[in-house]
Design a protein around this motif. Structure first.
Motif, short mmCIF file in Angstrom:
data_model
loop_
_atom_site.label_atom_id
_atom_site.label_comp_id
_atom_site.label_asym_id
_atom_site.label_seq_id
_atom_site.Cartn_x
_atom_site.Cartn_y
_atom_site.Cartn_z
N ARG A 83 43.91 -43.87 101.70
CA ARG A 83 43.21 -43.52 102.94
C ARG A 83 41.79 -44.09 102.93
O ARG A 83 41.17 -44.25 101.87
CB ARG A 83 43.21 -42.01 103.17
N ILE A 84 41.30 -44.36 104.12
CA ILE A 84 39.94 -44.88 104.25
C ILE A 84 38.99 -43.69 104.13
O ILE A 84 39.18 -42.68 104.82
CB ILE A 84 39.78 -45.60 105.62
N PRO A 85 38.00 -43.77 103.23
CA PRO A 85 37.12 -42.61 103.00
C PRO A 85 36.53 -42.09 104.31
O PRO A 85 36.18 -42.88 105.19
CB PRO A 85 36.03 -43.16 102.09
N ILE A 121 61.71 -44.88 108.17
CA ILE A 121 60.46 -45.66 108.26
C ILE A 121 59.27 -44.75 108.01
O ILE A 121 59.19 -43.65 108.57
CB ILE A 121 60.31 -46.30 109.67
N ILE A 122 58.36 -45.19 107.15
CA ILE A 122 57.08 -44.47 106.98
C ILE A 122 55.96 -45.42 107.40
O ILE A 122 55.95 -46.59 107.01
CB ILE A 122 56.87 -43.94 105.55
N THR A 123 55.06 -44.90 108.21
CA THR A 123 53.94 -45.70 108.70
C THR A 123 52.64 -44.98 108.40
O THR A 123 52.56 -43.75 108.60
CB THR A 123 54.06 -45.87 110.23
N ASP A 124 51.65 -45.71 107.90
CA ASP A 124 50.32 -45.10 107.76
C ASP A 124 49.27 -46.04 108.31
O ASP A 124 49.54 -47.22 108.55
CB ASP A 124 50.02 -44.71 106.29
N ASP A 125 48.07 -45.49 108.55
CA ASP A 125 46.96 -46.33 108.99
C ASP A 125 45.86 -46.32 107.92
O ASP A 125 44.68 -46.26 108.22
CB ASP A 125 46.43 -45.89 110.36
N ALA A 126 46.31 -46.39 106.67
CA ALA A 126 45.37 -46.43 105.53
C ALA A 126 44.87 -47.87 105.33
O ALA A 126 44.96 -48.68 106.24
CB ALA A 126 46.05 -45.89 104.29
N LYS A 127 44.39 -48.15 104.13
CA LYS A 127 43.72 -49.44 103.88
C LYS A 127 44.64 -50.65 103.88
O LYS A 127 44.18 -51.77 104.05
CB LYS A 127 43.06 -49.40 102.49
N GLY A 128 45.93 -50.41 103.62
CA GLY A 128 46.83 -51.55 103.45
C GLY A 128 46.69 -52.14 102.05
O GLY A 128 45.83 -51.71 101.27
N VAL A 161 43.16 -26.81 108.05
CA VAL A 161 42.72 -26.87 109.44
C VAL A 161 41.28 -27.37 109.55
O VAL A 161 40.97 -28.25 110.34
CB VAL A 161 42.88 -25.49 110.12
N GLU A 162 40.38 -26.79 108.73
CA GLU A 162 39.02 -27.32 108.72
C GLU A 162 39.05 -28.57 107.85
O GLU A 162 39.60 -28.56 106.77
CB GLU A 162 38.00 -26.33 108.11
N PHE A 163 38.45 -29.62 108.26
CA PHE A 163 38.39 -30.88 107.55
C PHE A 163 39.73 -31.37 107.00
O PHE A 163 39.87 -31.58 105.80
CB PHE A 163 37.39 -30.80 106.38
N PRO A 164 40.71 -31.59 107.88
CA PRO A 164 41.96 -32.15 107.36
C PRO A 164 41.72 -33.61 106.92
O PRO A 164 40.88 -34.31 107.50
CB PRO A 164 42.90 -32.09 108.56
N LEU A 165 42.45 -34.03 105.88
CA LEU A 165 42.33 -35.41 105.42
C LEU A 165 43.52 -36.24 105.88
O LEU A 165 43.49 -37.46 105.82
CB LEU A 165 42.24 -35.44 103.89
N MET A 166 44.57 -35.52 106.31
CA MET A 166 45.79 -36.23 106.70
C MET A 166 46.41 -35.54 107.91
O MET A 166 46.36 -34.32 108.03
CB MET A 166 46.78 -36.22 105.53
#
Ligand SMILES: Nc1ncnc2c1ncn2[C@@H]1O[C@H](COP(=O)(O)OP(=O)(O)O)[C@@H](O)[C@H]1O
Ligand SMILES: [Mg+2]
Length: 494
Positions: free
Chosen positions: A48-50, A72-79, A190-195
């Motif tokens: 994940r992008i910080p 299929i799994i898709t993410d929008d992380a760094k690649g 819920v507060e500050f989710p990372l994903m």
């Protein structure tokens, strides 16, 4: 046994080449559906992008008859940068410490467990087009390019599925989603989710049949003293040479009324934290996600499962010095792990100093004595003595004053003296009771406490054996007075 120093070099040698059978073989692991998906989710999370929320979407593509044909799994992380792609694909090609990745095997194990690679597509912020590979094998593999709308991310598609995906929506709702929500609760909070994590069943044309948003699932506690959703031990630090961990431990609510009092919906039967024999004990977390659910007898904290442990809950958060097995559904049982678990066993059994510098037998009590006011315990004992058919007493008094002596006997019942201590009792406590017995000419005495010091035991033995005094040491928990306070008692004693 030969002496290895005696060898001489022969004329022959042998060549060990990577064998492509390995790719399929990696799929023959002990993963269930959630474990397979977790390997892929771990990768998206780790990349994940910080300071940005990573969006992860899991999709089962079904045919017209609803049968799964692709995953299929898709993410929008760094690649994955192109110069790293080969290492990322190679089994054990990238090994990491202190990360959600570890052995360099997870993605390959997950893909092989599901079916056959259709494609792996990846794009970094530096790439204008996404890079794509269609096959995992040793040696050179072609990289294709394709336009891709997201700025960065990774998409893995798997075809020829041999994993038995359930597409039954009820079963996904009850068996898969809550466990993913529990496993990744620290990332989904819920507060500050990372994903953000979505699970979908889609048609071949991309239209959505069903979609689930995975939300954090956490154990619900009921703290016997404060009567709110709080564990009795909160992140107690444990450490040894080369390792550290924290222990959180508490008790689930026992009745609907307790849930109601806290304003929390009762835990449904399918929840990972429903009170039952198979769901007792603590989760083990490493890098903030749950590796193993409800462990108690499994890791030797108690010898066997027993219904009385059903309400035990908690988290063992392994911080440093631990590793998972090559499948992340097990931990290496090395000396660090053994030492950590034995410290936890001792804390929970009251054999080792725990929170607040106290020893306390957490596994024995659902309500801890020090969390119940002494007055309440005394009145409960008096009421039990006067009503119990087992040990019935005619005349029961509390705070019974002996003529001319400062202080009083907690409970005086038919010429028996009962003294209560919410903590561990000492030799002085034994002699104080003996003083009451001696002066009041009382023949039988009971000292009830949350454990006894060695001094207390020596004192009691001395009185019994050398002076013939009938004074017994009894654990508080042996009286049926340790339940959590009722609303009436709360009003009266707190
Ligand atoms: N979705 C992803 N985004 C970015 N990098 C990834 C992704 N999936 C895998 N990788 C890269 O591939 C490497 C190997 O991953 P994996 O096979 O899952 O190994 P491990 O067993 O260590 O988790 C990772 O360390 C990471 O560099
Ligand atoms: Mg991984």
């Amino acid at each position: 046994m030969i002496n290895i120093e005696d060898v001489t070099l022969s004329d022959s040698s042998t060549s060990v080449e990577p064998n492509d059978n390995l790719w399929a073989e990696l799929g023959n692991n002990t993963y269930d559906t959630k474990d397979i998906l977790s390997e892929l989710i771990d990768n998206s999370l780790a990349a994940r992008i910080p300071n940005e929320l990573v969006h992860v979407v899991l999709q089962i593509v079904v045919d017209d008859d609803g049968r799964p044909i692709k995953f299929i799994i898709t993410d929008d992380a760094k690649g994955i940068p192109t110069d790293k792609l080969g290492y990322a694909i190679a089994p054990a090609g990238i090994q990491t410490h202190n990360s959600l990745n570890e052995h360099g095997l997870g993605m390959k194990q997950a893909i092989a467990a599901l079916g056959k690679l259709d494609y792996l597509l990846t794009k970094t912020l530096d790439d204008s087009k996404a890079k794509l590979v269609k096959e995992f094998k040793f040696g050179h593999i072609p990289i294709y390019e394709i336009d891709y709308s997201a700025n960065s991310g990774t998409e893995i598609s798997i075809k020829d599925l041999h994993h038995q995906f359930s597409t039954d929506t009820m079963s996904i709702t009850k068996k898969l989603i809550p466990y993913l929500g529990a496993r990744y609760r620290k990332y989904l909070k819920v507060e500050f989710p990372l994903m953000s994590l979505q699970f979908q069943i889609i048609n071949e044309d991309g239209s959505i049949r069903h979609t689930w948003s995975v939300t954090a699932v956490s154990p619900v506690y009921f703290h016997p003293a404060t009567r709110d959703n709080r564990p009795s031990i909160h992140e107690f630090a444990l450490a040894g040479s080369g390792w550290s961990a924290t222990l959180t431990f508490g008790y689930a609510p026992k009745t609907d009324a307790e849930y109601e009092e806290m304003g929390i919906d009762a835990t449904p039967q399918y929840s990972p934290y429903y009170v039952s024999l198979s769901k007792q004990g603590m989760d083990i977390l490493i890098h903030d996600r749950v590796i193993l659910f409800h462990q108690l007898s499994e890791i030797g904290i108690v010898e066997v499962k027993h219904p009385r442990f059903n309400i035990t809950r908690g988290e063992i958060n392994l911080k440093e010095g631990f590793s998972t097995a090559i499948t992340k559904n097990a931990l290496i049982q090395d000396s660090n792990f053994q030492e950590c678990i034995s410290q936890i066993r001792e804390v929970l059994n009251g054999e080792r100093i725990g929170p607040n510098r106290k020893k306390h037998d957490y596994l024995r009590f659902a309500a801890t004595p020090e969390q119940l006011p002494e007055k309440l315990l005394r009145d409960r004992l008096a009421s039990w003595l006067s009503t119990s058919p087992l040990n019935h007493k005619e005349h029961v008094n509390t705070e019974y004053v002996l003529e001319g002596i400062e202080g009083y006997i907690d409970v005086f019942a038919d010429n028996e003296a009962y003294e209560l201590k919410v903590n561990q009792a000492s030799a002085y406590d034994v002699y104080q009771l003996y003083m009451y017995m001696d002066i009041g000419d009382i023949s039988v005495g009971y000292l009830a406490a949350d454990g006894f010091s060695t001094g207390a035991q020596i004192a009691a033995r001395h009185l019994k054996e050398d002076k013939g005094v009938d004074l017994s040491l009894v654990n508080l928990s042996d009286f049926p007075i340790m339940n959590a306070p009722t609303p009436d008692e709360l009003a009266q004693y707190y």
